[in-house]
Design a protein around this motif. Structure first.
Motif, mmCIF file in Angstrom:
data_model
loop_
_atom_site.group_PDB
_atom_site.id
_atom_site.type_symbol
_atom_site.label_atom_id
_atom_site.label_comp_id
_atom_site.label_asym_id
_atom_site.label_seq_id
_atom_site.Cartn_x
_atom_site.Cartn_y
_atom_site.Cartn_z
ATOM 1 N N GLY A 113 0.667 -1.243 -0.314
ATOM 2 C CA GLY A 113 0.416 -0.163 0.069
ATOM 3 C C GLY A 113 1.367 1.493 -0.042
ATOM 4 N N VAL A 114 2.209 1.205 0.010
ATOM 5 C CA VAL A 114 2.830 1.891 -0.308
ATOM 6 C C VAL A 114 3.497 2.493 -1.493
ATOM 7 C CG1 VAL A 114 5.363 3.076 1.297
ATOM 8 C CG2 VAL A 114 4.022 2.222 2.149
ATOM 9 N N LEU A 115 3.415 4.236 -1.816
ATOM 10 C CA LEU A 115 3.117 4.455 -3.319
ATOM 11 C C LEU A 115 4.759 5.314 -2.680
ATOM 12 C CD1 LEU A 115 2.025 4.939 -6.020
ATOM 13 C CD2 LEU A 115 0.947 6.843 -4.825
ATOM 14 N N THR A 116 4.515 6.505 -1.848
ATOM 15 C CA THR A 116 5.797 7.393 -1.485
ATOM 16 C C THR A 116 5.843 7.139 -0.305
ATOM 17 O OG1 THR A 116 6.978 9.623 -2.772
ATOM 18 C CG2 THR A 116 4.263 8.796 -1.652
ATOM 19 N N SER A 117 7.608 7.651 0.243
ATOM 20 C CA SER A 117 7.910 7.505 1.212
ATOM 21 C C SER A 117 7.521 9.299 2.005
ATOM 22 C CB SER A 117 9.319 8.175 1.915
ATOM 23 O OG SER A 117 10.354 8.347 0.464
#
Length: 435
Positions: free
Chosen positions: A335-339
């Motif tokens: 579910g991570v797209l960007t930090s």
């Protein structure tokens, strides 16, 4: 059991910030000029007549899109994995985003991973390409140089493969960094990224006649120092070329006539006007990697020609990157797209518009300060950011005639943030003189 279940649901709500949302039938945008120093643009949502019903904690996909990471964490049913992969949204809550970044990756049985560094000169199109590969415009883009000020991270997850994109600032020389008083990160971040890279994507803007015929000394220096890292060449903005034969000439020059250990048809390129490389240039075995006269790199494994802005042939590159992923544990939850934090994304988006619409040095002098970031009465995200400028003339330019420019910027930023966060956004921008 009803009371404990309600308490549990409330706990999860407070932890993840999820709530029930009704389906939305459509949206329209209304921009109000407001006062000269407090212009705003507001998104008005037209909500459909259906009212959501279901468990106490509705599926996060109502707000974050299908196949949301929160749905997976909370155990909600997932759509058929055979369907086209959906792109996760970014949470509007910093704590929620941080929690997702450190959450145990939901790896499949045979996970694969690839860390990719995008390398190139300023304004080559690295952020645009990253956005197209990710499926959401989470990185700032403008025609002015140094839009990306520090290393940003994006994550592509499809099936068992995870590709981590490191969108670096345009690589510059120490002389330019000192001359223009730029952040040290613009100089250091590309080199730091290379230390953990599995693959390097060198991006060249073929529409720039002044720089396209050779790799910059800084890019060559980076490739030379990390020559053990596989690299590929991406020729960007090919839609801007009227004569496609130029691509062959550029390919011959930028690869020194060698791709994946095989010589290209140099005679054809010579016929089109490209000087025939010397024998030493053609043969990588007889040409030192540290030759200061080098203008190309004969160790690229593949070449891609695309238009990142028009999304032309970007999927071909994306599938190649996914195929290059090697067996290994994922670094992030799917579910991570960007930090980036949601506030960083917002600030960068506003800065993107400032660079796009303001002349010369004006956008570089604007200081940004977020003063409001909260949930509105109807579940919308309410943002207020103050834009501080050093001169009254800059303030007049930024506000625009009758406040139209600052209103337009707010509208465009709001639209972009809605696509990133998948929720309604009410953003207010105030222009003030820096004291």
């Amino acid at each position: 059991m009803a009371a404990p279940r309600r308490r549990c649901a409330g706990l999860v709500r407070s932890l993840f910030g999820a709530w029930q949302l009704g389906p939305q039938a459509g949206r329209k945008w209304v921009a109000s000029p407001g006062s000269l120093l407090g212009n705003q643009a507001r998104c008005v949502s037209c909500v459909g007549g259906a009212i959501s019903s279901g468990p106490l904690l509705a599926a996060a996909s109502g707000r974050y899109g299908q196949d949301s990471a929160l749905d997976r964490i909370l155990g909600f049913p997932q759509p058929d994995s055979l369907l086209a992969p959906s792109v996760p949204a970014v949470s509007v809550h910093r704590d929620e985003q941080n929690l997702l970044l450190v959450h145990t990756p939901d790896m499949p049985e045979n996970p694969r991973v690839l860390r990719v560094v995008l390398l190139g000169t300023p304004n080559a199109g690295k952020s645009t390409l990253s956005n197209q590969l990710l499926g959401r415009k989470v990185f700032p883009v403008s025609k002015k140089v140094h839009t990306t000020r520090c290393q940003a991270l994006g994550v592509i997850t499809e099936k068992e493969a995870q590709v981590i994109l490191l969108d670096t600032p345009g690589i510059i020389s120490p002389v330019k960094q000192k001359r223009h008083h730029l952040e040290l990160s613009l100089l250091e971040d590309p080199w730091k990224s290379m230390e953990s890279a599995d693959l390097v994507v060198v991006l060249v803007d073929v529409s720039d006649k002044w720089t396209r015929s050779q790799l910059s000394p800084q890019v060559l220096q980076c490739l030379t120092r990390f020559s053990q890292v596989p690299s590929i060449l991406v020729l960007n903005k090919v839609d801007c070329l009227k004569q496609k034969s130029v691509l062959l000439e550029l390919t011959a020059a930028l690869t020194e006539g060698v791709v994946n250990g095989k010589k290209l048809n140099i005679k054809q390129a010579t016929h089109l006007g490209t000087p025939c490389p010397s024998p030493a240039t053609r043969d990588p075995n007889t040409h030192s990697v540290r030759n200061p006269q080098r203008i190309g790199w004969p160790y690229f494994q593949e070449i891609f020609m695309l238009s990142a802005l028009n999304n032309k042939d970007v999927n071909t590159l994306k599938q190649y990157l996914l195929a290059q992923a090697k067996p290994g544990p994922w670094e992030f939850h799917s579910g991570v797209l960007t930090s980036q934090t949601p506030e960083e994304i917002c600030t960068n988006k506003i800065r993107e518009k400032l660079l796009e619409y303001l002349p010369e040095e004006v956008p570089y002098s604007v200081q940004q300060k977020t003063v409001i970031w909260e949930e509105g009465p109807n579940g919308e995200l309410v943002i207020q950011q103050n834009l501080l400028v050093p001169k009254e003339s800059h303030m007049r330019i930024l506000i625009g005639q009758k406040g139209l420019l600052i209103s337009q910027i707010a509208q465009e930023v709001g639209r972009d943030l809605m696509d990133i966060f998948l929720c309604d956004v009410n953003i207010r921008l105030s222009v003030k003189l820096l004291k």
